[in-house]
Design a protein around this motif. Structure first.
Motif, PDB file in Angstrom:
ATOM      1  N   GLU A   1      -7.783  10.046  -4.397  1.00 53.66           N
ATOM      2  CA  GLU A   1      -7.058   9.071  -5.215  1.00 53.66           C
ATOM      3  C   GLU A   1      -5.678   8.829  -4.644  1.00 53.66           C
ATOM      4  OE1 GLU A   1      -7.479  11.123  -8.915  1.00 53.66           O
ATOM      5  OE2 GLU A   1      -8.661   9.496  -9.755  1.00 53.66           O
ATOM      6  N   GLU A   2      -5.049   9.926  -4.159  1.00 53.05           N
ATOM      7  CA  GLU A   2      -3.713   9.764  -3.611  1.00 53.05           C
ATOM      8  C   GLU A   2      -3.735   8.904  -2.361  1.00 53.05           C
ATOM      9  OE1 GLU A   2      -2.132  13.644  -3.138  1.00 53.05           O
ATOM     10  OE2 GLU A   2      -1.935  13.953  -5.291  1.00 53.05           O
ATOM     11  N   ARG A   3      -4.748   9.120  -1.511  1.00 56.95           N
ATOM     12  CA  ARG A   3      -4.830   8.292  -0.306  1.00 56.95           C
ATOM     13  C   ARG A   3      -5.024   6.828  -0.698  1.00 56.95           C
ATOM     14  NH1 ARG A   3      -5.274   8.715   5.064  1.00 56.95           N
ATOM     15  NH2 ARG A   3      -5.974   6.784   6.003  1.00 56.95           N
ATOM     16  N   ALA A   4      -5.882   6.595  -1.662  1.00 55.35           N
ATOM     17  CA  ALA A   4      -6.085   5.222  -2.130  1.00 55.35           C
ATOM     18  C   ALA A   4      -4.779   4.672  -2.692  1.00 55.35           C
ATOM     19  CB  ALA A   4      -7.190   5.179  -3.189  1.00 55.35           C
ATOM     20  N   GLY A   5      -4.003   5.553  -3.344  1.00 50.98           N
ATOM     21  CA  GLY A   5      -2.726   5.112  -3.906  1.00 50.98           C
ATOM     22  C   GLY A   5      -1.751   4.709  -2.816  1.00 50.98           C
ATOM     23  N   ALA A   6      -1.652   5.519  -1.764  1.00 52.56           N
ATOM     24  CA  ALA A   6      -0.754   5.174  -0.655  1.00 52.56           C
ATOM     25  C   ALA A   6      -1.195   3.863  -0.025  1.00 52.56           C
ATOM     26  CB  ALA A   6      -0.739   6.295   0.384  1.00 52.56           C
ATOM     27  N   GLU A   7      -2.508   3.722   0.169  1.00 54.92           N
ATOM     28  CA  GLU A   7      -2.997   2.494   0.802  1.00 54.92           C
ATOM     29  C   GLU A   7      -2.749   1.280  -0.085  1.00 54.92           C
ATOM     30  OE1 GLU A   7      -6.357   4.599   3.638  1.00 54.92           O
ATOM     31  OE2 GLU A   7      -7.002   3.596   1.792  1.00 54.92           O
ATOM     32  N   LEU A   8      -2.876   1.483  -1.406  1.00 57.00           N
ATOM     33  CA  LEU A   8      -2.594   0.367  -2.317  1.00 57.00           C
ATOM     34  C   LEU A   8      -1.141  -0.087  -2.163  1.00 57.00           C
ATOM     35  CD1 LEU A   8      -3.363  -1.427  -4.822  1.00 57.00           C
ATOM     36  CD2 LEU A   8      -2.411   0.424  -6.229  1.00 57.00           C
ATOM     37  N   GLY A   9      -0.205   0.880  -2.219  1.00 56.10           N
ATOM     38  CA  GLY A   9       1.206   0.514  -2.074  1.00 56.10           C
ATOM     39  C   GLY A   9       1.474  -0.152  -0.742  1.00 56.10           C
ATOM     40  N   GLN A  10       0.892   0.395   0.324  1.00 63.88           N
ATOM     41  CA  GLN A  10       1.110  -0.194   1.651  1.00 63.88           C
ATOM     42  C   GLN A  10       0.573  -1.623   1.708  1.00 63.88           C
ATOM     43  OE1 GLN A  10      -0.611   2.404   4.585  1.00 63.88           O
ATOM     44  NE2 GLN A  10       0.900   4.014   4.259  1.00 63.88           N
ATOM     45  N   GLN A  11      -0.633  -1.815   1.135  1.00 67.58           N
ATOM     46  CA  GLN A  11      -1.238  -3.150   1.209  1.00 67.58           C
ATOM     47  C   GLN A  11      -0.436  -4.167   0.405  1.00 67.58           C
ATOM     48  OE1 GLN A  11      -5.203  -2.253  -0.093  1.00 67.58           O
ATOM     49  NE2 GLN A  11      -5.711  -1.272   1.860  1.00 67.58           N
ATOM     50  N   VAL A  12       0.038  -3.756  -0.772  1.00 61.68           N
ATOM     51  CA  VAL A  12       0.799  -4.697  -1.605  1.00 61.68           C
ATOM     52  C   VAL A  12       2.130  -5.045  -0.938  1.00 61.68           C
ATOM     53  CG1 VAL A  12       2.055  -4.907  -3.783  1.00 61.68           C
ATOM     54  CG2 VAL A  12      -0.309  -4.106  -3.790  1.00 61.68           C
ATOM     55  N   PHE A  13       2.831  -4.031  -0.419  1.00 61.69           N
ATOM     56  CA  PHE A  13       4.127  -4.316   0.199  1.00 61.69           C
ATOM     57  C   PHE A  13       3.951  -5.112   1.492  1.00 61.69           C
ATOM     58  CE2 PHE A  13       6.303  -0.351  -1.892  1.00 61.69           C
ATOM     59  CZ  PHE A  13       6.041  -0.900  -3.140  1.00 61.69           C
ATOM     60  N   ALA A  14       2.819  -4.884   2.193  1.00 64.21           N
ATOM     61  CA  ALA A  14       2.582  -5.621   3.446  1.00 64.21           C
ATOM     62  C   ALA A  14       2.394  -7.110   3.190  1.00 64.21           C
ATOM     63  CB  ALA A  14       1.362  -5.052   4.179  1.00 64.21           C
ATOM     64  N   LYS A  15       2.054  -7.477   1.954  1.00 61.20           N
ATOM     65  CA  LYS A  15       1.943  -8.914   1.652  1.00 61.20           C
ATOM     66  C   LYS A  15       3.247  -9.634   1.960  1.00 61.20           C
ATOM     67  CE  LYS A  15      -1.281  -8.409  -2.286  1.00 61.20           C
ATOM     68  NZ  LYS A  15      -2.358  -9.385  -2.129  1.00 61.20           N
TER      69      LYS A  15
END
Ligand code: CO8
Length: 254
Positions: A73-87
């Motif tokens: 879940e934490e890895r998915a969380g980091a990836e979520l934040g990265q993907q949103v900010f990369a927008k």
């Protein structure tokens, strides 16, 4: 938790959870992503982020929510934040973080994903994850060195220390300090570029962004390509003619 409003040519996204210093729950991160996507459909010239209240821009990832999550879940969380900010890297218009107070952890990572950062003189910034036994997970280890250099980034990330607004300006972490209200200062900053053509702004941002991850010979080829594309636009013809005719150019984003 996230307010999105339009003011003329500007979209304003406000992290609105002041009781938790606008901390980034996973729900808020998703809302930020949805707000960015919605704003992308608007005819706007700049996107401004700020935090509700006077105390905090954003105090980072929601620490209470991180407790007890499993590794996947934490890895998915980091990836979520990265993907949103990369927008924001490819967002169609420049973004501005109006840092009205504390910007820690994920909050500073959001700010560093924006094109511009303007801070209140009372703002305080840092990547304090190390104090929690963590490291930054929403792009901080990658964007901060690119912005302020490896030595300064290591200093901030390995000590977790707090940087004042004055120091942030001195090391290039923020572009400007606001003299008055930081949100008004962000709007005034936006007004300095919103009259320019969108193609030239986009080409310029793309060329500078590529300088961060590209050998110089390849970067110069990218610059030649993008400056040629800019030169071919109707806006360039208008800008050059307006200079010679001693008038203000009227750019049409073409
Ligand atoms: N998460 C959740 N709640 C928070 C957070 C936070 N990050 N920060 C503050 N709050 C809450 C406090 O718990 C408090 O709530 P309550 O009143 O219910 O106890 C309320 O906000 C007010 O905070 P304080 O009382 O602490 O206010 P102070 O003025 O005394 O202090 C500070 C302000 C200095 C900003 C302090 O709140 C602080 O140090 N906050 C934490 C900052 C921090 O460490 N941020 C980094 C978090 S980790 C991160 O961002 C990335 C982790 C990588 C994740 C990747 C995997 C998914």
């Amino acid at each position: 938790m996230v307010d999105l409003v339009r003011e003329g040519a500007l979209a304003l996204i406000t992290l609105n959870r002041p009781e938790a210093l606008n901390a980034l729950s996973f729900a808020i991160i998703r809302e930020i992503g949805a707000a960015i996507d919605e704003a992308a459909g608007w005819d706007i010239r700049a996107l401004i982020f700020t935090g509700a209240g006077e105390k905090a821009f954003c105090a980072g990832a929601d620490i209470k929510e991180l407790i007890g999550r499993n590794l996947m879940e934490e890895r998915a969380g980091a990836e979520l934040g990265q993907q949103v900010f990369a927008k924001l890297d490819t967002f169609k218009v420049p973004s501005i973080a109006a840092i009205n107070g504390y910007a820690f952890g994920g909050g500073l990572e959001l700010a560093t994903a924006c094109t511009f950062r303007i801070a209140s003189p009372k703002a305080k910034m840092g990547l304090p994850e190390i104090k929690l036994g963590l490291i930054p997970g929403y792009g901080g280890t990658q964007r901060l060195p690119r912005l302020i250099g490896e030595a300064r980034a290591l200093d901030m990330i390995l000590t977790g220390r707090t940087v004042s607004a004055e120091e942030a300006l001195a090391i290039g972490l923020v572009h400007r300090l606001a003299e008055g209200d930081v949100r008004e200062a962000a709007k005034a900053l936006a007004a300095e570029f919103t009259g320019y053509g969108l193609p030239a702004l986009a080409f310029a941002r793309a060329a500078v962004q590529r300088s961060m991850d590209t050998p110089i010979a390849q970067g110069l080829r990218i610059e030649a390509d993008l400056s040629t594309l800019a030169y071919r636009t109707e806006d360039a013809a208008e800008g050059l003619a307006a200079f010679v005719e001693k008038r203000k150019p009227l750019f049409q984003d073409r």
